[in-house]
Motif scaffolding. Structure first.
Motif, PDB file in Angstrom:
ATOM      1  N   ALA A 208      47.646  42.131  37.714  1.00 11.02           N
ATOM      2  CA  ALA A 208      48.207  41.358  38.822  1.00 11.02           C
ATOM      3  C   ALA A 208      49.191  40.299  38.325  1.00 11.02           C
ATOM      4  CB  ALA A 208      47.078  40.707  39.614  1.00 11.02           C
ATOM      5  N   ARG A 209      48.961  39.793  37.139  1.00  9.75           N
ATOM      6  CA  ARG A 209      49.851  38.780  36.571  1.00  9.75           C
ATOM      7  C   ARG A 209      51.239  39.332  36.254  1.00  9.75           C
ATOM      8  NH1 ARG A 209      44.912  36.295  32.905  1.00  9.75           N
ATOM      9  NH2 ARG A 209      44.517  34.444  34.186  1.00  9.75           N
ATOM     10  N   THR A 210      51.380  40.662  36.180  1.00 10.69           N
ATOM     11  CA  THR A 210      52.698  41.248  35.918  1.00 10.69           C
ATOM     12  C   THR A 210      53.518  41.377  37.199  1.00 10.69           C
ATOM     13  OG1 THR A 210      52.069  43.580  36.261  1.00 10.69           O
ATOM     14  CG2 THR A 210      51.642  42.629  34.075  1.00 10.69           C
ATOM     15  N   SER A 211      52.911  41.072  38.338  1.00 14.59           N
ATOM     16  CA  SER A 211      53.591  41.205  39.631  1.00 14.59           C
ATOM     17  C   SER A 211      54.490  40.002  39.892  1.00 14.59           C
ATOM     18  CB  SER A 211      52.556  41.323  40.750  1.00 14.59           C
ATOM     19  OG  SER A 211      51.943  40.061  40.986  1.00 14.59           O
ATOM     20  N   SER A 212      55.095  39.988  41.055  1.00 21.77           N
ATOM     21  CA  SER A 212      55.958  38.867  41.454  1.00 21.77           C
ATOM     22  C   SER A 212      55.187  37.561  41.597  1.00 21.77           C
ATOM     23  CB  SER A 212      56.651  39.186  42.782  1.00 21.77           C
ATOM     24  OG  SER A 212      55.685  39.422  43.806  1.00 21.77           O
ATOM     25  N   MET A 213      53.859  37.645  41.659  1.00 19.37           N
ATOM     26  CA  MET A 213      53.036  36.434  41.795  1.00 19.37           C
ATOM     27  C   MET A 213      52.840  35.720  40.467  1.00 19.37           C
ATOM     28  SD  MET A 213      50.226  37.869  44.481  1.00 19.37           S
ATOM     29  CE  MET A 213      49.324  36.310  44.513  1.00 19.37           C
ATOM     30  N   GLY A 214      53.032  36.436  39.382  1.00 19.95           N
ATOM     31  CA  GLY A 214      52.940  35.819  38.066  1.00 19.95           C
ATOM     32  C   GLY A 214      51.547  35.330  37.705  1.00 19.95           C
ATOM     33  N   ASP A 215      51.504  34.338  36.850  1.00 16.93           N
ATOM     34  CA  ASP A 215      50.239  33.841  36.286  1.00 16.93           C
ATOM     35  C   ASP A 215      49.636  32.769  37.193  1.00 16.93           C
ATOM     36  OD1 ASP A 215      48.138  33.489  34.545  1.00 16.93           O
ATOM     37  OD2 ASP A 215      49.301  32.419  33.017  1.00 16.93           O
ATOM     38  N   THR A 216      49.261  33.194  38.410  1.00 12.42           N
ATOM     39  CA  THR A 216      48.765  32.250  39.417  1.00 12.42           C
ATOM     40  C   THR A 216      47.364  32.609  39.901  1.00 12.42           C
ATOM     41  OG1 THR A 216      49.678  33.518  41.283  1.00 12.42           O
ATOM     42  CG2 THR A 216      51.130  31.889  40.228  1.00 12.42           C
ATOM     43  N   PHE A 217      46.658  33.425  39.148  1.00  8.07           N
ATOM     44  CA  PHE A 217      45.416  33.991  39.659  1.00  8.07           C
ATOM     45  C   PHE A 217      44.161  33.177  39.339  1.00  8.07           C
ATOM     46  CE2 PHE A 217      48.289  37.304  40.537  1.00  8.07           C
ATOM     47  CZ  PHE A 217      47.720  38.045  41.555  1.00  8.07           C
ATOM     48  N   THR A 218      44.336  32.010  38.731  1.00  2.00           N
ATOM     49  CA  THR A 218      43.204  31.104  38.567  1.00  2.00           C
ATOM     50  C   THR A 218      43.498  29.794  39.297  1.00  2.00           C
ATOM     51  OG1 THR A 218      44.010  30.109  36.495  1.00  2.00           O
ATOM     52  CG2 THR A 218      42.621  32.079  36.314  1.00  2.00           C
ATOM     53  N   ARG A 219      42.442  29.066  39.599  1.00  2.00           N
ATOM     54  CA  ARG A 219      42.597  27.808  40.330  1.00  2.00           C
ATOM     55  C   ARG A 219      42.550  26.596  39.410  1.00  2.00           C
ATOM     56  NH1 ARG A 219      37.327  29.758  41.431  1.00  2.00           N
ATOM     57  NH2 ARG A 219      35.618  28.246  41.132  1.00  2.00           N
ATOM     58  N   ASP A 220      42.036  26.778  38.201  1.00  2.00           N
ATOM     59  CA  ASP A 220      41.894  25.661  37.261  1.00  2.00           C
ATOM     60  C   ASP A 220      42.195  26.081  35.829  1.00  2.00           C
ATOM     61  OD1 ASP A 220      39.755  27.293  36.739  1.00  2.00           O
ATOM     62  OD2 ASP A 220      38.216  25.835  37.306  1.00  2.00           O
ATOM     63  N   GLY A 221      42.795  27.250  35.688  1.00  2.00           N
ATOM     64  CA  GLY A 221      43.092  27.767  34.355  1.00  2.00           C
ATOM     65  C   GLY A 221      42.121  28.834  33.895  1.00  2.00           C
ATOM     66  N   TYR A 222      40.973  28.969  34.581  1.00  2.00           N
ATOM     67  CA  TYR A 222      40.002  29.990  34.153  1.00  2.00           C
ATOM     68  C   TYR A 222      39.190  30.578  35.311  1.00  2.00           C
ATOM     69  CZ  TYR A 222      37.585  25.457  33.571  1.00  2.00           C
ATOM     70  OH  TYR A 222      37.108  24.171  33.738  1.00  2.00           O
ATOM     71  N   HIS A 223      38.750  29.770  36.280  1.00  2.00           N
ATOM     72  CA  HIS A 223      38.093  30.344  37.460  1.00  2.00           C
ATOM     73  C   HIS A 223      39.148  30.935  38.391  1.00  2.00           C
ATOM     74  CE1 HIS A 223      34.818  27.334  36.422  1.00  2.00           C
ATOM     75  NE2 HIS A 223      34.181  28.493  36.470  1.00  2.00           N
ATOM     76  N   LEU A 224      38.780  32.011  39.089  1.00  2.00           N
ATOM     77  CA  LEU A 224      39.767  32.699  39.914  1.00  2.00           C
ATOM     78  C   LEU A 224      40.196  31.879  41.125  1.00  2.00           C
ATOM     79  CD1 LEU A 224      38.529  36.398  39.927  1.00  2.00           C
ATOM     80  CD2 LEU A 224      40.317  35.351  38.531  1.00  2.00           C
ATOM     81  N   GLN A 225      41.467  32.038  41.488  1.00  2.00           N
ATOM     82  CA  GLN A 225      41.994  31.473  42.727  1.00  2.00           C
ATOM     83  C   GLN A 225      41.103  31.963  43.865  1.00  2.00           C
ATOM     84  OE1 GLN A 225      43.521  32.942  45.493  1.00  2.00           O
ATOM     85  NE2 GLN A 225      44.348  31.047  46.386  1.00  2.00           N
ATOM     86  N   LEU A 226      40.792  31.082  44.812  1.00  2.00           N
ATOM     87  CA  LEU A 226      39.712  31.342  45.761  1.00  2.00           C
ATOM     88  C   LEU A 226      39.977  32.504  46.710  1.00  2.00           C
ATOM     89  CD1 LEU A 226      38.752  27.665  46.715  1.00  2.00           C
ATOM     90  CD2 LEU A 226      37.540  29.219  45.164  1.00  2.00           C
ATOM     91  N   ASP A 227      41.226  32.825  46.972  1.00  2.00           N
ATOM     92  CA  ASP A 227      41.529  33.865  47.951  1.00  2.00           C
ATOM     93  C   ASP A 227      41.998  35.152  47.265  1.00  2.00           C
ATOM     94  OD1 ASP A 227      40.952  32.117  50.201  1.00  2.00           O
ATOM     95  OD2 ASP A 227      42.801  31.075  49.682  1.00  2.00           O
ATOM     96  N   TYR A 228      43.269  35.235  46.912  1.00  2.00           N
ATOM     97  CA  TYR A 228      43.767  36.483  46.334  1.00  2.00           C
ATOM     98  C   TYR A 228      43.225  36.734  44.919  1.00  2.00           C
ATOM     99  CZ  TYR A 228      47.363  33.324  44.378  1.00  2.00           C
ATOM    100  OH  TYR A 228      48.010  32.297  43.746  1.00  2.00           O
ATOM    101  N   GLY A 229      42.870  35.661  44.201  1.00  2.00           N
ATOM    102  CA  GLY A 229      42.281  35.856  42.871  1.00  2.00           C
ATOM    103  C   GLY A 229      40.925  36.542  42.947  1.00  2.00           C
ATOM    104  N   ARG A 230      40.053  35.961  43.747  1.00  2.00           N
ATOM    105  CA  ARG A 230      38.725  36.554  43.919  1.00  2.00           C
ATOM    106  C   ARG A 230      38.807  37.927  44.591  1.00  2.00           C
ATOM    107  NH1 ARG A 230      34.843  31.477  45.846  1.00  2.00           N
ATOM    108  NH2 ARG A 230      34.274  30.796  43.738  1.00  2.00           N
ATOM    109  N   PHE A 231      39.767  38.092  45.485  1.00  2.00           N
ATOM    110  CA  PHE A 231      39.916  39.375  46.170  1.00  2.00           C
ATOM    111  C   PHE A 231      40.288  40.473  45.181  1.00  2.00           C
ATOM    112  CE2 PHE A 231      42.458  42.253  49.049  1.00  2.00           C
ATOM    113  CZ  PHE A 231      41.350  42.780  49.701  1.00  2.00           C
ATOM    114  N   THR A 232      41.106  40.160  44.206  1.00  2.00           N
ATOM    115  CA  THR A 232      41.483  41.140  43.186  1.00  2.00           C
ATOM    116  C   THR A 232      40.251  41.627  42.425  1.00  2.00           C
ATOM    117  OG1 THR A 232      43.647  40.071  42.935  1.00  2.00           O
ATOM    118  CG2 THR A 232      42.949  41.560  41.167  1.00  2.00           C
ATOM    119  N   ALA A 233      39.396  40.704  42.037  1.00  2.22           N
ATOM    120  CA  ALA A 233      38.171  41.093  41.334  1.00  2.22           C
ATOM    121  C   ALA A 233      37.258  41.920  42.228  1.00  2.22           C
ATOM    122  CB  ALA A 233      37.439  39.850  40.832  1.00  2.22           C
TER     123      ALA A 233
END
Length: 283
Positions: A208-233
């Protein structure tokens, strides 16, 4: 007297029979994670919704201690320590948390189809450290579950490129180094013979980090972003457990855009196809 003894014996046999019912004897998929906040990110939010959208019946449990490594789980197992939050998503989707629960108590709570194991994130790419504890924990759980309960290994994700987590130093504070170490570990674990599946959530996030969204999938540098980050997992878990192309699943969380949902599903799908290599997302 003889009738009382016979009655007690009959009840005893019936209880044994109930306890030995195969997880496959019902149509509910029951997943228990022995984990930490990374299993919270992976399975507590959206996996049940993905299943419900296609008529799947699910019960999800997470034995939670923040930051818990495999070595702590082994210690707690051996001491029968009631130190976990048992976070459970019931059949109807309602969530409940029970404090001060042991691993043995959670195992006995349901006839689990799957039990998930994972290492704490700073050590997730350290195979030798993992193997100091994983086999013992696997033996402990195997002795307490149905012979038909299957084990899965949760491949966690690398940190954000600028994460300030102190464990990032284990990988020279380099995201790609950390990802490759995690992927290599999970590939080795897959060959141990104990695990039905590797859940390649780490590869999905890296895809997912290779997409247009880039390296935005964590909320604090290690836990997943609450919406699309967790949804990816969650999408990764769904496709691996059910063997269905998650891209065909219509469910999308309310706070996730159409583009974000497409990227999450595509990243998960490609991770299932290639669990130990990064696949580019052209979205």
């Amino acid at each position: 007297m003889r009738k009382s003894i016979l009655l007690l014996f009959t009840i005893f046999i019936q209880l044994i029979a109930i306890a030995q019912v195969s997880p496959k004897d019902d149509d509910v998929i029951k997943i228990l994670a022995i984990g930490n906040s990374f299993s919270e990110d992976g399975i507590e939010n959206y996996l049940h919704d993905l299943g419900s959208s296609t008529g799947k019946k699910m019960v999800i449990g997470n034995l939670y201690i923040g930051g818990a490594p495999l070595s702590l789980h082994v210690k707690n197992a051996n001491e029968n320590a009631a130190k976990y939050q048992f976070r459970k998503t019931e059949l109807d989707g309602k969530k409940m948390t029970t404090k001060d629960v042991s691993i043995a108590q959670a195992i006995s709570d349901e006839n689990w189809d799957y039990v998930s194991f994972q290492q704490a994130s700073p050590l997730s790419g350290k195979y030798d450290v993992i193997m100091e504890s994983l086999p013992e924990l696997v033996r402990y759980v195997r002795a307490k579950v149905s012979p038909e309960t299957q084990f899965v290994y949760h491949q966690t994700w690398a940190y954000q490129h600028d994460s300030d987590h102190k464990g990032f130093a284990n990988y020279d504070r380099d995201q790609l180094t950390m990802y490759k170490a995690i992927a290599d570990v999970s590939k080795k674990v897959s060959k141990l013979g104990d695990f039905k599946y590797i859940i390649p959530a780490g590869t999905a996030i890296q895809n997912a980090r290779t997409s247009s969204m880039g390296d935005t999938f964590t909320r604090d540098g290690y836990h997943l972003q609450l919406d699309y980050g967790r949804f990816t997992a969650a999408c990764t878990w769904y496709e691996k457990i059910f063997g269905e192309d998650v891209r065909k699943n219509s469910y999308k969380p309310e706070n996730v855009t159409e583009l974000q949902a497409k990227i999450a599903k595509e990243a998960a799908h490609k991770a299932i196809k290639k669990p130990y290599r990064i696949s580019k997302i052209n979205k």
